[in-house]
Design a protein around this motif. Structure first.
Motif, PDB file in Angstrom:
ATOM      1  N   ARG A 272      -7.925  10.469 -17.761  1.00  0.00           N
ATOM      2  CA  ARG A 272      -8.103   9.007 -17.425  1.00  0.00           C
ATOM      3  C   ARG A 272      -7.050   8.579 -16.334  1.00  0.00           C
ATOM      4  NH1 ARG A 272      -9.551   8.003 -22.588  1.00  0.00           N
ATOM      5  NH2 ARG A 272      -7.792   6.805 -23.111  1.00  0.00           N
ATOM      6  N   ALA A 273      -5.858   8.953 -16.762  1.00  0.00           N
ATOM      7  CA  ALA A 273      -4.650   8.650 -15.724  1.00  0.00           C
ATOM      8  C   ALA A 273      -4.644   9.147 -14.658  1.00  0.00           C
ATOM      9  CB  ALA A 273      -3.153   8.606 -16.569  1.00  0.00           C
ATOM     10  N   ALA A 274      -5.217  10.717 -14.331  1.00  0.00           N
ATOM     11  CA  ALA A 274      -5.290  11.223 -13.357  1.00  0.00           C
ATOM     12  C   ALA A 274      -6.202  10.576 -12.397  1.00  0.00           C
ATOM     13  CB  ALA A 274      -5.435  12.751 -13.748  1.00  0.00           C
ATOM     14  N   ARG A 275      -7.592  10.305 -13.119  1.00  0.00           N
ATOM     15  CA  ARG A 275      -8.463   9.762 -12.090  1.00  0.00           C
ATOM     16  C   ARG A 275      -8.171   8.177 -11.439  1.00  0.00           C
ATOM     17  NH1 ARG A 275     -11.879  11.508 -16.601  1.00  0.00           N
ATOM     18  NH2 ARG A 275     -11.670   9.253 -17.576  1.00  0.00           N
ATOM     19  N   MET A 276      -7.252   7.534 -12.330  1.00  0.00           N
ATOM     20  CA  MET A 276      -6.720   6.290 -11.693  1.00  0.00           C
ATOM     21  C   MET A 276      -5.833   6.594 -10.615  1.00  0.00           C
ATOM     22  SD  MET A 276      -6.004   4.295 -15.319  1.00  0.00           S
ATOM     23  CE  MET A 276      -5.309   2.927 -14.633  1.00  0.00           C
ATOM     24  N   ILE A 277      -4.827   7.478 -10.889  1.00  0.00           N
ATOM     25  CA  ILE A 277      -4.067   7.795  -9.578  1.00  0.00           C
ATOM     26  C   ILE A 277      -4.667   8.213  -8.316  1.00  0.00           C
ATOM     27  CG2 ILE A 277      -2.127   9.467  -9.069  1.00  0.00           C
ATOM     28  CD1 ILE A 277      -1.068   9.282 -11.792  1.00  0.00           C
TER      29      ILE A 277
ATOM     30  N   ASP B  62       4.046  10.242  -6.907  1.00  0.00           N
ATOM     31  CA  ASP B  62       5.089  10.712  -7.689  1.00  0.00           C
ATOM     32  C   ASP B  62       4.677  10.660  -9.302  1.00  0.00           C
ATOM     33  OD1 ASP B  62       6.508  10.724  -5.514  1.00  0.00           O
ATOM     34  OD2 ASP B  62       7.999   8.885  -5.944  1.00  0.00           O
ATOM     35  N   LEU B  63       3.543  10.128  -9.751  1.00  0.00           N
ATOM     36  CA  LEU B  63       3.237  10.247 -10.952  1.00  0.00           C
ATOM     37  C   LEU B  63       2.649  11.331 -11.279  1.00  0.00           C
ATOM     38  CD1 LEU B  63       2.029   6.498 -11.968  1.00  0.00           C
ATOM     39  CD2 LEU B  63       3.974   7.626 -12.744  1.00  0.00           C
ATOM     40  N   ARG B  64       2.016  12.090 -10.287  1.00  0.00           N
ATOM     41  CA  ARG B  64       1.006  13.025 -10.470  1.00  0.00           C
ATOM     42  C   ARG B  64       1.748  14.376 -11.034  1.00  0.00           C
ATOM     43  NH1 ARG B  64      -2.402  14.028  -5.019  1.00  0.00           N
ATOM     44  NH2 ARG B  64      -3.673  15.057  -6.360  1.00  0.00           N
TER      45      ARG B  64
ATOM     46  N   GLN C   4       0.991  -1.121  -0.103  1.00  0.00           N
ATOM     47  CA  GLN C   4      -0.086  -0.036   0.020  1.00  0.00           C
ATOM     48  C   GLN C   4       0.839   1.115   0.003  1.00  0.00           C
ATOM     49  OE1 GLN C   4      -2.438  -0.802   3.440  1.00  0.00           O
ATOM     50  NE2 GLN C   4      -3.534  -2.540   2.280  1.00  0.00           N
ATOM     51  N   GLN C   5       2.041   1.333   0.869  1.00  0.00           N
ATOM     52  CA  GLN C   5       2.974   2.396   0.739  1.00  0.00           C
ATOM     53  C   GLN C   5       3.362   2.604  -0.443  1.00  0.00           C
ATOM     54  OE1 GLN C   5       5.460   2.824   4.168  1.00  0.00           O
ATOM     55  NE2 GLN C   5       4.044   1.383   5.102  1.00  0.00           N
ATOM     56  N   LEU C   6       3.786   1.375  -1.216  1.00  0.00           N
ATOM     57  CA  LEU C   6       4.578   1.512  -2.600  1.00  0.00           C
ATOM     58  C   LEU C   6       3.519   2.244  -3.530  1.00  0.00           C
ATOM     59  CD1 LEU C   6       6.970   0.852  -4.448  1.00  0.00           C
ATOM     60  CD2 LEU C   6       5.755  -1.467  -4.675  1.00  0.00           C
ATOM     61  N   VAL C   7       2.265   1.801  -3.336  1.00  0.00           N
ATOM     62  CA  VAL C   7       1.345   2.488  -4.271  1.00  0.00           C
ATOM     63  C   VAL C   7       1.013   4.006  -4.237  1.00  0.00           C
ATOM     64  CG1 VAL C   7      -1.248   2.257  -4.854  1.00  0.00           C
ATOM     65  CG2 VAL C   7      -0.087   0.038  -4.665  1.00  0.00           C
ATOM     66  N   GLY C   8       0.921   4.093  -2.757  1.00  0.00           N
ATOM     67  CA  GLY C   8       0.975   5.408  -2.483  1.00  0.00           C
ATOM     68  C   GLY C   8       2.181   6.280  -3.071  1.00  0.00           C
ATOM     69  N   ILE C   9       3.222   5.814  -2.894  1.00  0.00           N
ATOM     70  CA  ILE C   9       4.468   6.586  -3.183  1.00  0.00           C
ATOM     71  C   ILE C   9       4.470   6.783  -4.826  1.00  0.00           C
ATOM     72  CG2 ILE C   9       6.870   6.511  -3.617  1.00  0.00           C
ATOM     73  CD1 ILE C   9       6.999   5.196  -0.732  1.00  0.00           C
ATOM     74  N   VAL C  10       4.216   5.554  -5.341  1.00  0.00           N
ATOM     75  CA  VAL C  10       4.201   5.597  -6.938  1.00  0.00           C
ATOM     76  C   VAL C  10       3.109   6.517  -7.482  1.00  0.00           C
ATOM     77  CG1 VAL C  10       3.714   4.302  -9.056  1.00  0.00           C
ATOM     78  CG2 VAL C  10       4.921   3.336  -7.179  1.00  0.00           C
TER      79      VAL C  10
END
Length: 509
Positions: free
Chosen positions: A334-339, A296-298, A287-293
């Motif tokens: 769409r990518a922003a919504r996914m993030i 950082d993608l934003r 979960q932390q990895l998903v949150g960090i990724v």
């Protein structure tokens, strides 16, 4: 007893009283044949159906008792005097494990002899001089009844001992932490594996303590709720953090099950705790990895979206380039919504919940704007809305927009082309009620219980255009819950599918 006395007893025995149909296998031990016959006749007169075996000596009696099953022994005390007597037979039979009830008959009414016989294990002691069918029948029935009760108690004790041995074996073999609690929640026993996992050196120091004291803060609240369910007769379950006695961090999946007494009420509670520390550690890391990724993608994604908007606003692009920039912007959105969904999912799963910022807002206006935006994104579909002129509420308007967007997108995605999706907002009993309805195939009944779980889809097919990762409805439920609201779904082939969201207007549950 004199021969005349026994003859009189024999005459009485022949009186023809009604006999019981219950067979009784008896061993009559007496060195006088006439006495054996008279005792047997008295038993018949007393109502017993007798299948009797007779013998004259102590040795023969002991041999038969060790090899044959008997319901009862009638033993002459003055047997084979002076070497052996009835007391010798009683002592020997008991020392050899024979538990058949023994009634001793003697020609002497001696209290000291009676005491010795009863100490040795005799069931009763009767004087031949006062013997009658009625007295013998009463004594035998009493002896047999007591013997039956003793055997039942012995069998129950053996069954209990076997059950306790089995329970001990199960507890010793299990790798889980197993506790037995009383109904008040105090610790009665703890498995060896549990003692090792909790690093308890002195078990006596924790036996009798309150089990809830093992838990702190929110985990204690969850433990108390699970314990209350078990007290009420239902299994209780929760996952919580409870360190060992030496401070080692441990996470447990705990199940509390009531142990019912003979009256059906819970009299003890079985507590089985499974160590899920490693699983929790992996979940936390993921979960932390998903949150960090996701976080950082934003930044690079925002740069792409801003650049695309600037180029489109400035104009001067040819038709082909304009279409390409629009595709870039659409894909970026769409990518922003996914993030955003991934970030919300991470916040919810890490235990902090999705944050909201309440403020006064017009829900009717919020819903109207969302419906317009969704309609632009789905130009070939129609969203029919029923909204009041105004509906004031204390909510996080952005988060409510997210709820409605996800529900409308879900309804449009899983309904047939050419059908309308409806959105209706109303006030009912101090709450805002939002209904989103679509036609089409119903949600399978077996899927409904897990519909709001993460990474789930009701449809077997995957819509590549939506790029859904299966978090939309999970996030919807978390956002509704954060507003102290509720969400439910009704889905049938005839009526279609309706999601209903209820939100308190004042921000209070």
């Amino acid at each position: 007893m004199t021969p005349d006395a026994f003859a009189e007893a024999s005459s009485t025995a022949a009186s023809g009283e009604r006999r019981s149909l219950e067979p009784l296998r008896a061993l009559i031990v007496d060195d006088d044949e006439f006495d054996r016959m008279t005792v047997k006749r008295m038993m018949l007169s007393a109502g017993f159906a007798v299948k009797a075996e007779e013998c004259e000596s102590a040795a023969a009696a002991l041999r038969l008792l060790e090899t044959e099953p008997f319901d009862l022994v009638l033993l002459d005390f003055n047997l084979n005097l002076p070497t052996y007597d009835g007391l010798y037979v009683v002592r020997q039979s008991r020392s050899r494990g024979v538990r058949v009830p023994v009634v001793v008959l003697t020609g002497q009414d001696n209290a000291e002899v009676a005491v010795e016989l009863m100490k040795a294990g005799a069931s009763d002691y009767l004087a031949k001089s006062s013997l009658s069918p009625a007295r013998l029948g009463h004594a035998l029935r009493s002896v047999l009844r007591i013997h039956r009760l003793e055997e039942e108690a012995r069998a129950a004790h053996e069954a209990l001992r076997a059950s306790e041995e089995l329970n001990h074996s199960v507890l010793a073999a299990s790798a889980d932490c197993i506790k037995i609690l009383d109904v008040s929640g105090r610790l009665l026993s703890l498995s060896q594996a549990g003692q090792c996992m909790l690093e308890i050196e002195d078990l006596a120091a924790v036996v009798g303590t309150d089990w809830l004291d093992f838990w702190k803060d929110a985990d204690r609240t969850a433990a108390a709720a699970a314990l209350e369910r078990a007290r009420a007769g239902e299994p209780g379950r929760f996952v919580g953090h409870c360190p060992s006695m030496k401070g080692k961090s441990l996470w447990w999946d705990v199940v509390l099950t009531p142990i019912r007494g003979a009256d059906g009420r819970p009299e003890k509670i079985l507590c089985v705790s499974r160590d899920v520390t490693e699983l929790k550690r992996r979940e936390s890391f993921e979960q932390q990895l998903v949150g960090i990724v996701s976080h950082d993608l934003r930044n690079p994604l925002n740069a792409i979206l801003v650049s695309a908007d600037v180029l489109l606003r400035n104009g001067g692009l040819d038709e082909r380039t304009t279409k390409s920039m629009n595709r870039i912007r659409s894909a970026g959105q769409r990518a922003a919504r996914m993030i955003r969904d991934l970030l919300d999912f991470t916040r919810a799963r890490l235990g902090g919940g999705i944050p909201i910022a309440r403020a006064p807002a017009d829900l009717a206006s919020v819903c109207g704007h969302v419906i317009e935006e969704v309609a632009l994104a789905w130009p070939d579909r129609k969203v029919v809305s029923t909204l009041p002129a105004r509906l004031e509420a204390c909510v996080d308007a952005d988060r409510i927009s997210q709820v409605l967007t996800n529900l409308l997108a879900n309804a449009l995605q899983y309904s047939p082309a050419g059908t309308d999706v409806t959105a209706a907002l109303s006030e009912v009993g101090g709450s805002a009620v939002l209904d989103i309805h679509n036609q089409g195939a119903p949600i399978p009944a077996d899927f409904l219980p897990k519909l709001f779980e993460p990474l789930q889809r009701a449809a077997a097919t995957y819509d590549r255009a939506s790029r859904s990762i299966g978090l939309g409805l999970y996030i919807v439920k978390q956002l509704v819950r954060a507003h102290s609201g509720s969400i439910e779904v009704i889905s049938t082939a005839e009526a279609g599918t309706t999601f209903t969201v209820r939100l308190p207007l004042t921000g209070m549950a």
